[in-house]
Write an enzyme that holds these catalytic residues in place. Sequence first.
Site, short mmCIF file in Angstrom:
data_model
loop_
_atom_site.label_atom_id
_atom_site.label_comp_id
_atom_site.label_asym_id
_atom_site.label_seq_id
_atom_site.Cartn_x
_atom_site.Cartn_y
_atom_site.Cartn_z
N HIS A 113 -4.56 -9.29 9.47
CA HIS A 113 -4.17 -8.10 8.72
C HIS A 113 -5.41 -7.22 8.60
O HIS A 113 -6.48 -7.70 8.18
CB HIS A 113 -3.70 -8.48 7.31
N GLU A 173 -4.37 -2.19 6.13
CA GLU A 173 -3.19 -1.99 5.27
C GLU A 173 -3.66 -1.17 4.06
O GLU A 173 -3.18 -0.07 3.81
CB GLU A 173 -2.62 -3.35 4.84
N1 ADE Z 1 0.69 -11.85 2.38
C1 ADE Z 1 2.01 -11.66 2.47
N2 ADE Z 1 2.27 -10.39 2.74
C2 ADE Z 1 1.09 -9.74 2.84
C3 ADE Z 1 0.69 -8.41 3.11
N3 ADE Z 1 1.57 -7.43 3.33
N4 ADE Z 1 -0.62 -8.13 3.14
C4 ADE Z 1 -1.51 -9.07 2.91
N5 ADE Z 1 -1.19 -10.33 2.65
C5 ADE Z 1 0.10 -10.68 2.63
ZN ZN Z 2 1.78 -9.22 6.21
#
Ligand code: ADE
Ligand code: ZN
Length: 334
Positions: A194, A197
């Site tokens: 990730h 975000e």
């Molecule tokens: N864990 C579950 N969903 C998540 C997200 N959108 N961003 C970071 N960690 C997560």
């Molecule tokens: Zn995620």
Amino acid sequence: MKAFIEGLPKAELHLHIEGTFEPELMFDIAARNGIQLPYASVEALRKAYDFSELQDFLDIYYQGMNVLLTEQDYFDLTWAYLNKVNADKVRHVEIFFDPQGHTSRGVKFATVIHGIHRALQRAQIEFDLSSKVIMCFLRHLDEADAINTLEEAAEFKHLIAGVGLDSSERGNPPKKFTRVFELARQQGYHIVAHAGEEGPPDYINQALDILKVERIDHGNTAMRDTSLVERLVAEQIPLTVCPLSNLKLCVVENLNQHPLREMLDRGLCATINSDDPAYFGGYMNDNFFAVEAALSLGKQRLAKLARNSFEAAFIGETRKQALLAELDTYLASA
Ligand code: ADE
Ligand code: ZN
């Protein structure tokens, strides 16, 4: 357009299995495990799903997974999800799980992975729905904890295709996990993380340069950095984008402002995913419907999103070509 989306073969590549835990199932499993949830009813729990940023959600998400204890719990959770996405014409899934969210409570790694795997095997047989499993390290914990988790996973390596990085992004840059990702790479795991975000574009660069990811999960903030976009286009690094998640976690103010259409038009390899559908108001097709309504993508972009999802999947060439052929057959008749 609704019928076109419903019939469109697609893959889901960004899905946290713990994020598919619907309140009804959560109450059922809590009751059979003799656990009291801190909510009076399913409705009261759903009311709590009002988030203004990622951390608000994560607090509730970790609380929810606390009721999962037995292999049957993990099977039931996964099987419920697979039934939903089979109806959405999802032909391949890559499922994240957070081992540390379970082993830290005394649940055995084997219990979690075997419950998930048994449901995935059944979906392969009953639905011809293929799958991979990706374990994510929780980035709010330290790297030593992630290394212990990687060591614990060794016994189950044949069931795990990749490693990822999730949880609280801000203040927990990819470089914090340099060593554990290097070890995972040496062991032959696929690598994702990730990034972008809530975190800055630099975290996306770190994920690429230091962790050596093959895909970026989310990647929204890349749009602020032209040279990063150019790099992602040139290298065709897939972005697993999650529109309804972005809306619920206030990454975007409304879906009309979502960057997905621009991502596609700039040549990025974007895909649509549901992230944590039980918490964010929709599964795969709900995400497709919502972005189509907000951004008028049209059939060509929707088809490209489906094609990207198969191209970006960690599957063997035979299955990949079969799924792409299925998509082409559908598009020829739709
Ligand atoms: N864990 C579950 N969903 C998540 C997200 N959108 N961003 C970071 N960690 C997560
Ligand atoms: Zn995620």
